[in-house]
Structure formats: structure tokens, C-alpha cells
Design a protein around this motif. Structure first.
Motif, mmCIF file in Angstrom:
data_model
loop_
_atom_site.group_PDB
_atom_site.id
_atom_site.type_symbol
_atom_site.label_atom_id
_atom_site.label_comp_id
_atom_site.label_asym_id
_atom_site.label_seq_id
_atom_site.Cartn_x
_atom_site.Cartn_y
_atom_site.Cartn_z
ATOM 1 N N UNK A 98 -22.298 17.965 8.471
ATOM 2 C CA UNK A 98 -21.566 18.633 8.793
ATOM 3 C C UNK A 98 -22.094 19.890 9.672
ATOM 4 N N UNK A 99 -21.248 19.851 11.095
ATOM 5 C CA UNK A 99 -21.375 19.586 12.812
ATOM 6 C C UNK A 99 -21.244 19.747 13.443
ATOM 7 N N UNK A 100 -20.638 19.964 14.965
ATOM 8 C CA UNK A 100 -19.699 20.105 15.454
ATOM 9 C C UNK A 100 -18.736 19.343 15.821
ATOM 10 N N UNK A 101 -17.704 19.423 16.346
ATOM 11 C CA UNK A 101 -16.783 18.095 17.120
ATOM 12 C C UNK A 101 -16.254 18.972 18.024
ATOM 13 N N UNK A 102 -16.726 17.891 19.056
ATOM 14 C CA UNK A 102 -16.343 17.708 20.402
ATOM 15 C C UNK A 102 -16.078 16.831 21.275
ATOM 16 N N UNK A 103 -16.025 17.657 22.649
ATOM 17 C CA UNK A 103 -15.557 17.013 23.337
ATOM 18 C C UNK A 103 -16.381 16.560 24.041
ATOM 19 N N UNK A 104 -15.769 15.375 25.019
ATOM 20 C CA UNK A 104 -17.078 14.390 25.826
ATOM 21 C C UNK A 104 -17.590 15.533 26.520
ATOM 22 N N UNK A 105 -16.846 16.822 27.016
ATOM 23 C CA UNK A 105 -17.860 17.730 28.168
ATOM 24 C C UNK A 105 -18.678 18.585 27.447
ATOM 25 N N UNK A 106 -18.420 18.265 25.773
ATOM 26 C CA UNK A 106 -19.937 18.728 25.268
ATOM 27 C C UNK A 106 -19.363 20.422 24.691
ATOM 28 N N UNK A 107 -17.849 20.495 25.539
ATOM 29 C CA UNK A 107 -17.228 21.690 24.097
ATOM 30 C C UNK A 107 -16.461 21.255 22.838
ATOM 31 N N UNK A 108 -17.371 22.400 22.403
ATOM 32 C CA UNK A 108 -17.098 22.144 20.849
ATOM 33 C C UNK A 108 -15.428 22.342 20.656
#
Lengths: 463, 463
Positions: free
Chosen positions: A58-68
């Protein structure tokens, strides 16, 4: 798509298109764990590439910028114990269009290719996870419209057809080995019991192939639906019956979208069978308006295509010439059932007259209003179908299967004939080899890229 | 649905309706592992109820008779570390309608209830897994139509709005504690710096609430889409522009004037914004045909609703009274952008005349044929939107949030007024309590079953 690669990474949305609670994005190929890893921040602070097989994270899928982008569950499968036989990552995100598009877009921007239709199953086939008939069964299973078609698809997917086909191949191989071992002896020197044994082997394999072939039409009915057509002179209550029959199974019907092929056709399930019920324009003897003429032409066409015809008569009025006219238009090789409608009103139709026309074909008194007779009607329809469906072992489901089996059957026939005519075994074995080759094509031991393209292009993307 | 149970088992199809590679059936509640177990034959020959949390198991889903229904993956989640906080089983089967219906049917026949819309998320809320604004964000995330709305939804789901709301509540609590501790002192005895401190606290919490409220309209635009309407006299190429913007032939384009009578609306994404683009019937000064009259009424209605109006002029012909007529019908409070179409032909429109009408509103020369000017148009539209969207911290997204914040704001205003008027603190604290109560309703610390019913009934089943 011609020759497609196996050693790259592919991704696609595997769930149906639309909004829902969950969508699943499937990724397969060597290196997918490392590739997906930078997009995933696990709540357990562990690395995806270290994760054990068959675990969920379980977790967050993020952009390379870190934006979830979303909160997701990531499932890890490791080669060879995965659907495709490769490393597989399944990302279960919220089932929105923008969110799935976004996640897929990020994956496609990092060295992963969008999967072709059926490419996951194609990889599974190429990895030897399933044979070609099983791969085809995956598609049948997804498209199954009734319990019966589902049953056949899952049996085929589970490999019971594959097993029967393997038996045929084994027998052909044994026969061939037998013959090739005997090639050194001139035909007349073969012992009688050897010949008898071979003759028996021919018979056994012939029977197996024949049995498979005979199941084909039956199966097609189960998969593509049984056409049941309502017909009758105008105003006998066909449309009310049509609606009443659908009303009864409204829940089932609404579960089967996109099945309607004609404005007058609706899908329903009767005792596990997928039925396509057709209402028709009333058949009249002297159509005056050109539209009536067109309607009648369509009715006659519907009758020709039907498997079962429900001939509706108004039970509350005397039998008319018009009823006779309708009956005369029904092709006599159809399963015909007479429905004496409006049983809530006093019976005024002359049953003897009806009988003289219908013979001993079954008839049911029923009422679209009170629903009297509906149970009996469904039982009768299902009865017709079950008669046709009596099971005889494993069943093939595709025209491709039928053609391959027919080729095998024909080659086997030639081989058997040569054998009977006591030709030298050298003349028998090439045909046996051809039969075996056809069987191998059927299961996909032998295949062309073109054939795979045709088969898998019918799949949805993501399967 | 009124009071709903938490201690029973619920199941639903969680993926979108339709055919696809995979469908997921979600089951939650105490005892689900034991209940699903008899339907599952694991290929690992292990029992579901012994399975570790967060593991995936491959096997067959079977009827009680042992008949296989599908090959499935079963994911196991254990309380409290699951979406709902309860034991959860997710069955990932093939994405066919009959197969998902069959599996769900078997579960529902064994003591599991069909889930109400949003019931899984409702259980997550009741288990304290997320607050009410986060639960609402789940729905926003699924319905998100653009990157911007997605961004807001995921931020809200991740709890950053919750954090801001918590800060407001904390400040209100601190202010209240402060006041209640001072209640024993008569107002005039309060030290000046204590009073100044309270005044500052009032100001701080007021600013926070105000900032949240001001983000509401902005957010609504992001979520529900920005209405951009094409308008112009007949035959200036509105429909061609509409199609060119959509990059497909949605509107019926013809050389005949008045082809478009219904405002056509299509969704597209422009630089991350969700835009609803509308084509309209040409505005004419003297409609003759009643259908033209109706078309014009609809155009005027579309104009009133629009956020941005694209006023199209044919650049290849001189400016006409008809163009002036069109412009006069555009409500002047709208963002208006003049599009001088057909820039591929020689420019014959008088720009000075246009300017006298449009003032310093921006204009773009463009061509539906060559796509000249399209990039500029998209930049301009996005520019309008970005002006409106300048971010100011966290954003509320629902009318419910707005109303709760307005109640809190109003109660705070009254409290602050009483405080300023140096009323006894006893007259101040009830209003502060009311403000706090409103904030608690907003986050769901305080809720009614009715409110939950309203919120979760908007969800899809299976979420």
C-alpha cells in the motif's frame, strides 16, 4: 503487428473502461519492478524490487516531481509464477478516467510500451502457461453471456479440452511410431494382430475427432445465443408477451448490455441459456402498405434464422384463415411451440383446428396479463435446448478448431483408406503426419505469427 | 438506507461495469476469509483463512458442487490494515459479465450482503481510516476529468485539507480554552496583552476560514469543467473550429448556414483544465423559421451559462451588422475572446471596426483549415483560467464544505463582535462553540446517519 517482442515491458489498463471503485493497471516484462519503483512510495518504507512474490503493498503513486497521483495497492508477481510468466506488477488505483490515464501515461513515459490487444495472454501462451485453445477460452470466458457458455469456457481454460486434444495427438503419435517401426517389413509380412491393433487405433482416434467435431454447432448456440422468435397474425399480443417475458427477467436482461442486435431483439437468460428473443411484425396475407411489406420480409428472415419459433394465437377469438397463413410461413424444420394467448379470457379458439395444423407440436395456454403459463413456457424452451445440448465429452468452440479438426479428420481418412487398401505403410504415414500437424496447429504447438495476430487481436487491451 | 450495520459482510463488484481483462469483487467484514474459503481452491493447497495479510493467492473459484467458475487471484487483507479496517478479500477474476455476476451471486448466497453505494468507504470512515472530507475526495478522484481536478482530489484524500481544517479547529479550541480559563475574571480585569492575544487568534482563524471559502468557486470550475462557448453569425466556421479543437468530426459541418441548431457540447482537456466546449447555432437578427428561433434561444442560454465566450468572425469578408448583433448578445461580464477565422484566406475584415466593438479584449487570427493560431487560442483560454485559479493554500470542494464554513464563519463573526463590544466572555463562548461544532461536522467528527447516507449514496457500488 507482426513479429512482436517478448523482452520489453508492456502496460495497459486491465479493467473495463469507465468510472468505478477500482481500476487495475497491469505491467509485465523483465525489469518492471525496478521501473515502477521510482513511482511508488510504500507506506511500509520497503522497496518494490525487494518485495516477495505474491505480496501486496500500500502506498502512493507519485510523479517524478514527488507530486502524488493516487493512493494505490501494488501487487508483485515474479517470473515464472505470474500470468505472463514474466515479472508482473499490478497497480490497483481508484477507478477514475483521469487517474488511470495519468498513471498509465507516467509508465509509458519511462520505457514501458503500451500493450497490444491480448498481449499479456499472448506472452502467457509463448511462455507455455497455456496452449492456444486455452488462450482462446480466456476470450470466451470474458464474453460469456450465460452460465452455460461460462461453463464451457472455464472447462476449456482449465485445460480439459487440451487434455482430450493431447490424447488424440498421443494416439496419432503411437500409431505413427507403430507404423514407422514396421516400415522395414513388407506389408504382407505384418502379423494379423499387429494390423488389427492398428485398425483399432485408427478407429479410436477417428471416433475422438468425430465426437469433438459434432459438439461444434451445439457450442456455437451456447456462445452466440439461441434465437427464439415470436410470430403471429397482427394483434394476437406478441409484443405484450415479448415485454412480459423480458419483464420477468428484467434484472438478468439489464445485466446483458450490448446484446441487442436488432430493435426488436432482446437478450435474456432462460435456465442458464443465453436466449435472444425476437418480436416480429404481424404476418398478414395481403400487405397493402409498403412498410407492412418490408416488415413481413423481415419477419420471414427472422423465421429462417430462428432456432425456436413461438407461434402466437389469440385464444379468445375463433381460429382464422390468418392464423393458418402464419403457420404456413414457418419453416417446418424449426422447433415450433404454439402459444394460445389471452388465457385470462374465455377460450374460443377451436383446438381441433389448431391441432390439425400443428400436429403434436407442444402448445401452452398463457396470458401476458396474468403471467399464467410463463413457467411452463420457459421450461419448454429450455427443454428444446437441453435436447440439443446433451453433452458428449469435450467441446470445441471456434471455427478455427473445426477447420483444423476437419483437416486432421480428412488426412486420417486418407491414411486409413490407404491402410485398408494394403498400400505400403510409406504411403500411409505422410497423411498421419499431416493429421498430427493439424492437431498441433490446433493446440498451438505449431503456430505462425499471423495466426497469433488474428487470435489475439480480438482480445481487449489489458488481457 | 438508514442505520446501517458494520458487523456483517458485504460484497460488490469494484471495477467499472463492462467487459475487460480483469474484474475485482471486493468483500469486507468479520469472517470473510472463512466465508470465501469454501469457494476457493488454491493452487498452493493452503487455506485462505491461514493466509498472511497482504498476500495474493492463485487458484480456482468453484461452486459448492466443485464446478469451477473461473481462475482467480485472491488478495487477503486483515483488520485493521485494510481499506475498510475490517478483514477484506478481493477476488480478481476475468472481466466478463456472466463470470462476475456468477461469482458475486455465489457470495451473496452465503451470508454476504450486497454492498450499498460507497459502503466500503463508509466503513473506512467509521473505522477512522479517513475523515469525511477525505471520503468525499475519493469520489472526486474517481470523477476527476483533468489533471487539475485530480491534483486537488488527491491532495484532499492525502489529508492536507484535513490538516488545515484541524488547524482551524485547534485554534478555535485554544481560543475557547483561553476564554473559559478567563471566565472567572470580569472582562475589564483582563490584561491588555491577553485581550490582544485573543484578538490576534480571532483574526488568524478568521483569515484561515476566509481563505478556504474563497477557494470554493475556483474549485467548482476545476471539478465541473469550464464552459467555453463558440458564438458567431451564421456560416463563419464555428462548427469547423469546434471540430478542429476536438480534432474529430463531432459537429455536422456543411456549407449551408444554420446547420447547427442544438448547442453541441464536448469535453476536452486544455493544459490540464477540464473544458466543456460548446458549439451554438448562428445568432441572426431576424430568425424566420421557428426552429431557428429555438436554436437562438438555446444559444442565448448557453451564453449566459458560459465562463468563456469565443466570438467568431469571418476574417475573409467585411465586418457586418450581423457581427455587431452577435457581439451585443454576449453578456459583458464574460471573458470574451475574438476569433478571426479563415486566416488562410486574405484578411478583409476591418479590424478597427472590430476593435471599436471589442475594446481591448484579446483577439486571435486563426484557421480551422491550417490550424494556425490554435496553440495561441489554447494558451489564451488556459491563461483566463489560471488567472482565476491562482492558488491560495488548501481548497474546499463541496457545497457542504462551503455551508459548514459559512456557518462557522458567521458564528465566529458574532463571537468576535461580542468580544469587541466587550461583552462578558459568557456571551462570546457559545458562538465559538457553534463555530467549532460546524468545523467538526465538516470533518465528520460529528455526523448524522442521514448526512452519511447523502454523501455515500453518490458513490458507485463497490467503492
Amino acid at each position: 503487428m507482426t513479429k512482436i517482442e517478448m523482452d520489453d515491458m508492456i502496460a495497459a489498463i486491465a479493467t473495463p473502461f469507465g468510472e468505478g471503485g477500482i481500476a487495475v493497471i497491469r505491467v509485465s516484462g523483465p525489469g518492471v519492478l525496478k521501473t515502477v519503483e521510482p513511482f511508488f512510495v510504500s507506506h511500509e518504507e520497503s522497496k518494490l524490487s525487494d518485495a516477495a512474490a505474491n505480496t501486496i503493498h500500500w502506498g502512493k503513486f507519485i510523479e517524478t516531481s514527488g507530486l502524488p497521483i493516487d493512493q494505490v495497492l501494488v501487487s508483485i508477481f515474479r517470473a515464472p509464477r505470474s500470468y505472463t510468466g514474466q515479472d508482473v506488477v499490478e497497480i490497483s488505483c481508484h477507478g477514475g478516467l483521469a487517474v488511470t490515464k495519468k498513471i498509465l501515461g507516467l509508465l509509458l513515459g519511462s520505457g514501458i510500451r503500451h500493450a497490444e490487444p491480448g498481449e499479456f495472454t499472448r506472452r502467457a501462451f509463448l511462455a507455455g502457461k497455456l496452449d492456444l485453445t486455452q488462450a482462446e477460452a480466456v476470450l470466451d470466458l470474458i464474453h460469456a453471456k450465460s452460465d452455460r457458455s461460462l461453463e464451457i469456457a472455464i472447462r476449456q481454460l482449465s485445460g480439459s479440452l487440451s487434455k482430450t486434444l493431447q490424447e488424440v495427438k498421443d494416439e496419432l503419435l503411437r500409431l505413427l511410431a507403430h507404423m514407422e517401426a514396421s516400415l522395414d517389413f513388407p506389408e504382407e509380412d505384418l502379423e494379423v494382430d499387429v494390423k488389427t491393433g492398428m485398425q483399432r487405433q485408427f478407429g479410436s482416434v477417428r471416433a475422438k475427432i468425430h465426437s469433438l467435431l459434432s459438439g461444434f454447432e451445439r457450442n456455437q448456440l451456447i456462445r452466440e445465443g439461441i434465437l427464439v422468435t415470436l410470430v403471429g397474425k397482427p394483434n394476437v399480443g406478441k409484443s405484450s408477451l415479448f415485454n412480459a417475458l423480458l419483464e420477468r427477467d428484467r434484472a438478468l436482461v439489464s445485466d446483458l448490455p450490448h446484446t441487442t442486435r436488432d430493435p426488436l431483439e432482446e437478450a435474456l437468460e432462460i435456465k442458464g441459456f443465453y436466449v435472444r428473443l425476437r418480436d416480429t411484425a404481424g404476418l398478414i396475407s395481403t400487405p397493402e402498405h409498403p412498410l407492412d411489406k418490408m416488415g413481413m420480409d423481415r419477419t420471414l428472415e427472422a423465421l429462417r434464422e430462428s432456432h425456436v419459433v413461438l407461434c402466437v394465437v389469440d385464444g379468445s377469438v375463433p381460429f382464422e384463415e390468418a392464423d393458418r397463413h402464419v403457420f404456413n410461413h414457418i419453416p417446418k424444420d424449426k422447433k415450433i411451440l404454439a402459444l394460445i394467448n389471452k388465457s385470462d379470457l374465455p377460450l374460443r379458439v377451436n383446438l381441433t383446428e389448431l391441432e390439425s395444423l400443428m400436429g403434436d407440436r407442444p402448445r401452452i395456454g398463457l396470458s401476458a396479463k396474468t403471467r399464467e403459463g410463463f413457467k411452463e413456457l420457459e421450461t419448454k424452451i429450455a427443454g428444446f435446448l437441453e435436447m440439443k445440448m446433451v453433452e458428449t465429452g469435450e467441446q470445441i468452440t471456434k471455427l478455427r478448431h473445426k477447420k483444423a479438426l476437419e483437416r486432421a479428420s480428412e488426412a486420417l481418412r486418407r491414411a486409413e483408406q490407404s491402410f485398408r487398401e494394403k498400400l505400403s505403410l510409406e504411403f500411409v504415414t505422410p497423411d498421419l503426419h499431416e493429421a498430427l500437424e493439424s492437431m498441433r496447429e490446433l493446440t498451438g504447438e505449431v503456430y505462425s505469427e499471423d495466426l497469433l495476430d488474428v487470435i489475439f487481436s480480438e482480445f481487449c487491451i489489458g488481457k
